[in-house]
Design an enzyme around this catalytic site. Sequence first.
Site, PDB file in Angstrom:
ATOM      1  N   CYS A 192      -0.975  10.766 -19.842  1.00  0.00           N
ATOM      2  CA  CYS A 192       0.077  12.001 -20.242  1.00  0.00           C
ATOM      3  C   CYS A 192       0.164  11.637 -21.718  1.00  0.00           C
ATOM      4  CB  CYS A 192       0.227  12.234 -19.470  1.00  0.00           C
ATOM      5  SG  CYS A 192      -0.895  13.480 -17.839  1.00  0.00           S
ATOM      6  N   ASN A 194      -8.049  11.781 -21.112  1.00  0.00           N
ATOM      7  CA  ASN A 194      -6.375  12.523 -20.862  1.00  0.00           C
ATOM      8  C   ASN A 194      -6.557  13.404 -22.238  1.00  0.00           C
ATOM      9  OD1 ASN A 194      -4.288  13.880 -20.033  1.00  0.00           O
ATOM     10  ND2 ASN A 194      -4.334  11.505 -18.671  1.00  0.00           N
ATOM     11  N   CYS A 251     -35.189  37.061 -41.905  1.00  0.00           N
ATOM     12  CA  CYS A 251     -34.364  37.636 -42.901  1.00  0.00           C
ATOM     13  C   CYS A 251     -33.925  39.225 -42.525  1.00  0.00           C
ATOM     14  CB  CYS A 251     -34.141  36.649 -44.153  1.00  0.00           C
ATOM     15  SG  CYS A 251     -32.942  37.468 -45.213  1.00  0.00           S
ATOM     16  N   CYS A 288     -28.814  39.114 -45.735  1.00  0.00           N
ATOM     17  CA  CYS A 288     -27.072  38.973 -45.044  1.00  0.00           C
ATOM     18  C   CYS A 288     -26.302  38.262 -46.336  1.00  0.00           C
ATOM     19  CB  CYS A 288     -26.346  38.361 -43.865  1.00  0.00           C
ATOM     20  SG  CYS A 288     -26.911  36.832 -44.064  1.00  0.00           S
ATOM     21  N   CYS A 337     -26.404  32.226 -46.801  1.00  0.00           N
ATOM     22  CA  CYS A 337     -26.522  31.272 -46.560  1.00  0.00           C
ATOM     23  C   CYS A 337     -27.137  31.330 -48.438  1.00  0.00           C
ATOM     24  CB  CYS A 337     -27.951  31.007 -46.353  1.00  0.00           C
ATOM     25  SG  CYS A 337     -29.203  32.171 -47.028  1.00  0.00           S
ATOM     26  N   CYS A 390     -26.668  26.051 -44.439  1.00  0.00           N
ATOM     27  CA  CYS A 390     -27.708  27.194 -44.539  1.00  0.00           C
ATOM     28  C   CYS A 390     -27.980  27.698 -43.070  1.00  0.00           C
ATOM     29  CB  CYS A 390     -28.170  27.323 -45.659  1.00  0.00           C
ATOM     30  SG  CYS A 390     -29.649  25.998 -45.480  1.00  0.00           S
TER      31      CYS A 390
HETATM   32  C1  LIG Z   1      -1.825  21.387 -17.444  1.00  0.00           C
HETATM   33  C2  LIG Z   1      -2.449  20.935 -17.514  1.00  0.00           C
HETATM   34  C3  LIG Z   1      -1.594  19.539 -16.782  1.00  0.00           C
HETATM   35  C4  LIG Z   1      -2.670  18.212 -16.701  1.00  0.00           C
HETATM   36  N1  LIG Z   1      -1.727  17.651 -15.736  1.00  0.00           N
HETATM   37  C5  LIG Z   1      -2.402  16.043 -15.629  1.00  0.00           C
HETATM   38  C6  LIG Z   1      -1.869  15.065 -14.718  1.00  0.00           C
HETATM   39  O1  LIG Z   1      -1.085  15.310 -13.910  1.00  0.00           O
HETATM   40  N2  LIG Z   1      -2.542  13.887 -14.938  1.00  0.00           N
HETATM   41  C7  LIG Z   1      -3.790  13.727 -15.437  1.00  0.00           C
HETATM   42  O2  LIG Z   1      -4.253  12.829 -15.183  1.00  0.00           O
HETATM   43  N3  LIG Z   1      -4.117  14.400 -16.326  1.00  0.00           N
HETATM   44  C8  LIG Z   1      -3.396  15.623 -16.287  1.00  0.00           C
HETATM   45  N4  LIG Z   1      -3.889  16.698 -16.742  1.00  0.00           N
HETATM   46  C9  LIG Z   1      -5.717  16.387 -17.805  1.00  0.00           C
HETATM   47  C10 LIG Z   1      -6.786  17.383 -17.119  1.00  0.00           C
HETATM   48  O3  LIG Z   1      -6.789  16.395 -16.051  1.00  0.00           O
HETATM   49  C11 LIG Z   1      -7.951  16.474 -18.753  1.00  0.00           C
HETATM   50  O4  LIG Z   1      -8.445  15.079 -18.553  1.00  0.00           O
HETATM   51  C12 LIG Z   1      -7.460  16.968 -19.405  1.00  0.00           C
HETATM   52  O5  LIG Z   1      -7.203  18.993 -19.276  1.00  0.00           O
HETATM   53  C13 LIG Z   1      -8.554  17.473 -19.970  1.00  0.00           C
HETATM   54  O6  LIG Z   1     -10.089  18.174 -19.934  1.00  0.00           O
HETATM   55  P1  LIG Z   1     -10.719  19.675 -19.967  1.00  0.00           P
HETATM   56  O7  LIG Z   1     -11.010  19.942 -21.282  1.00  0.00           O
HETATM   57  O8  LIG Z   1     -12.016  19.915 -18.563  1.00  0.00           O
HETATM   58  O9  LIG Z   1      -9.237  20.350 -19.703  1.00  0.00           O
HETATM   59  C14 LIG Z   1      -3.361  17.987 -17.377  1.00  0.00           C
HETATM   60  C15 LIG Z   1      -4.494  19.138 -18.117  1.00  0.00           C
HETATM   61  C16 LIG Z   1      -4.054  20.119 -18.426  1.00  0.00           C
HETATM   62  C17 LIG Z   1      -4.113  21.442 -19.006  1.00  0.00           C
END
Ligand SMILES: Cc1cc2nc3c(=O)[nH]c(=O)nc-3n(C[C@H](O)[C@H](O)[C@H](O)COP(=O)(O)O)c2cc1C
Lengths: 439, 424
Positions: free
Chosen positions: B137, B202, B345, B348, B351, B387
């Site tokens: 995160c 993530n 075509c 438009c 291209c 194109c």
């Molecule tokens: C609102 C929100 C909260 C999230 N909280 C966490 C979390 O607590 N722990 C975690 O590992 N990832 C968290 N994520 C990341 C997601 O698990 C995931 O890795 C990321 O959103 C990419 O996947 P997606 O494109 O399908 O959303 C969170 C994502 C969102 C949108």
Amino acid sequence: MVDIQAGRLSAAELAENFADVHRPFDHGGAVVEANRCYFCYDAPCINACPTGIDVPGFIRAIATGNVSGAAMTILKENIFGGSCARVCPTEILCQGDCVRNGPGDRAVEIGLLQRHATDHLDADGPHPFDRVPDSGKSVAVVGAGPAGLTCAHALARNGHKVTIFEGRPKPGGLNEYGIAAYKLPDDFAQREVAFITAIGGIDIQNSKALGRDITLDQLRLDYDAVFLGLGQAGVRDLGVPGSDLEGVDSAVDYIAELRQADDLGALAVGANIVVIGGGNTAVDIAVQSKRLGANDVTLVYRRGPEQMGATQHEQDFAQTNGVRIKHWLRPLQLEGDGNVKAAVFAGVHLEGGALVDTGEEQSIPCDMVFKAVGQAFVPLAGEGPAVSGGRITVDDVGQTSLPDVWAGGDCVAGEDLTVQAVQDGKLAAGAIHRCLVGS
Amino acid sequence: MADLRSDIAGIKSPNPFWLASAPPTDKAYNVERAFKAGWGGVVWKTLGEDPPIVNTTSRYGAVSLNGQRIAGFNNIELITDRPLDVNLREIKQIKRDWPDRAVLVSLMVPCEEAPWRKILAAVEDTGADGVELNFGCPHGMSERGMGSAVGQVPEYVEMVTRWCKAMTRMPVFVKLTPNVTNILAPARAAKLGGADAVSLINTINSIVAVDLDNMAPMPTVDGKGSHGGYCGPAVKPIALHLVAEIAKDPECAGMAISGIGGIETWRDAAEFISLGADNVQVCTGAMHYGFKIVDDMIDGLNNWMDGKGHNNAADFHRAAVPNLVAWQDLNINHELVARIDQDKCIKCGLCHIACEDTAHQAISVSGNGSNRRFETIDAECVGCNLCAHVCPVEDCITMEAVDNGKPYLNWAQDPRNPNAAAAE
Ligand SMILES: Cc1cc2nc3c(=O)[nH]c(=O)nc-3n(C[C@H](O)[C@H](O)[C@H](O)COP(=O)(O)O)c2cc1C
Ligand SMILES: Cc1cc2nc3c(=O)[nH]c(=O)nc-3n(C[C@H](O)[C@H](O)[C@H](O)COP(=O)(O)OP(=O)(O)OC[C@H]3O[C@@H](n4cnc5c(N)ncnc54)[C@H](O)[C@@H]3O)c2cc1C
Ligand code: SF4
């Protein structure tokens, strides 16, 4: 001067007039339209479809490129998904409830997307549903319209043997004989019947009418259950003098003739036509006679535009096809010697809910008059099931007053629509199956 | 019907579609609904030490593209805001009620041995199938020395992974942050630490938009904004690349990959699996449409696999990996020219203007009005396919291979390369 003749238009003009009214989507167009769907939670379109198709579900599948999955989502609820996509008045069903209706926006084209998905299924491929092993039970279905065929398909899936008795020479019901030619062009109705019966276990016996060639008592003896999908064989009469003149015909009979004609150019049509009625059948005959080459077609209805059975969309369609619609006129008599020459109407208006003559009269010169004031169920002679309000009485799964007889479609109360007939047939099949397997 | 059953690092689930650790997996109520809807597994919303964190309002930002809502999504939420014992109790209950589904628990505690030992023991007691270490995160928690603050330092990744492997018998997944210059550094560190799998990606550091009336970055909390984590369909290409990098790396061989990032359809999933993912996780797709999207993911993947004759995911797992090569290994002698289907075509002119203004002046225009005609000037066309991308009509512009009779030649061998090893 009476002017009824064949071949008013060239073969090319007729071919164009009776080709598919709706242009199907190509793949890219379908994906763009599918992406307009919001994928609503508990989507109102699902409720608005009498057969409860998971509309957002199949549309999302189109958007992701899973088109055969989309087709199955549709057919699972509605085996007539292909013809419903073409004939359903979607403006008062699914699309009417789409959340995108409103100023500056428009409903998702659910009907056209449904068509895209069902057209995608390979008609020559294997039938997509499986039959469970033979149950040893047999069911008689009377009438090979949408109600009867849906019921037969669902019963066949559950392993029961089905025999369909159809009074006409071809199966399909009004899909074959009634729906406007440009809604189901070519031999779509027969191809769809072939697709549905490809599940196996369904034997269609054409030209076998209940009451003429077979009796209900005999069917009840020979089969474990009976389903009646008889539609409405009768036509209401105008009840005015002159109805028996030459040139006066019932709209449904003429449409049946048109639907069966190999050569539309050989079909005689008047120069000046009056259609009496206000439902979709009236619109259909008016537009089809215009498209056959009639010069002047007037649709006359005894009440106003809001009371017409034809939807607003259908009324607009009639008008863009050059049909003139006159309201608040009640038929008085048809005049002529031998052939009809004029239709005479009395002006009416509403007074405290009742139609009252205004004292004016109007005479519309014509050489053909089509009656489209409604169809009627013809009750079975003898020991048939109970009837109320002119239709077979049924409970909410189609059971009649007889313990082993079910009914559905236009011969029971409810909306007279293909999609409703399908739902009736589906529900009755479920009830019959539960009854046959004793659960 | 293809067999969609999935096995990643010994954890089995009826299909490869899991919900990523996020709000959809925050509590028993959601997870119960997800399993009823058909999801194969979940990674429980990240647990931390008590007392639970506190979240702000609002929390989410989104990018919409040409009317398509949530093309990209961003959040400033933290880990779970519920007490640890409540979560643990619910996890235990869910695992008991749904033995055939995968339940992993995402964890984030400070970089010291004691808190990891304590929380791992508590999770083990729930019967969960495994843990996922949240080193990803990028907001809120990283400032407290956790999340991506750990994921960005390979030595920490390796150290914590090794602790966890020693402290528990459960499989250990390490969730990676994409906010690094080279994903292989943390991935290899996870491998060295003994990780059974890596999960990625993530979210990506981002500011989705600026409220120009209030001059506040969005999402806005009482007039101020903070950078948040970006995800959803927009991040899929980044995630695919990072997954593939790890799949190709010999040093990471043997470590499973759980693919995440912008996955919303069966097709997205098939792409991740073909580039090396052993299963996939979804967050934004579910937050946008609800759990029901898994229906079409399962059905669509099945139909696609049937059509291709794949019996199970192993049949196409990593199938695209060998075709991912370094740029210098591409065939420099391969030649394409654009072909415009005059019947398709619609005149438009997109291209023409794209090539004329921004590429190689290789599409000529003649005639005018509806008689306009656009044609490729073969001698000028470099085969870039701009194109074909701008043309709104499907299959109207296609790229045709030119038979130039030249053999395969890569840049290392090309005499035009000043550093070519060619001379010999
Ligand atoms: C609102 C929100 C909260 C999230 N909280 C966490 C979390 O607590 N722990 C975690 O590992 N990832 C968290 N994520 C990341 C997601 O698990 C995931 O890795 C990321 O959103 C990419 O996947 P997606 O494109 O399908 O959303 C969170 C994502 C969102 C949108
Ligand atoms: C002109 C016209 C246009 C229409 N247009 C539309 C439209 O655009 N969209 C829409 O949704 N609906 C439309 N409808 C309504 C729709 O066609 C019906 O609601 C639907 O066909 C009803 O299905 P069903 O199976 O109950 O009856 P039918 O389709 O009428 O089928 C009944 C079948 O039973 C057979 N049968 C009857 N009596 C016997 C007997 N005694 N023995 C053996 N067989 C018998 C008949 O020959 C027929 O094949 C239209 C109807 C008409 C008349
Ligand atoms: S999604 Fe639910 S919790 Fe969030 S703002 Fe809307 S109503 Fe409130």
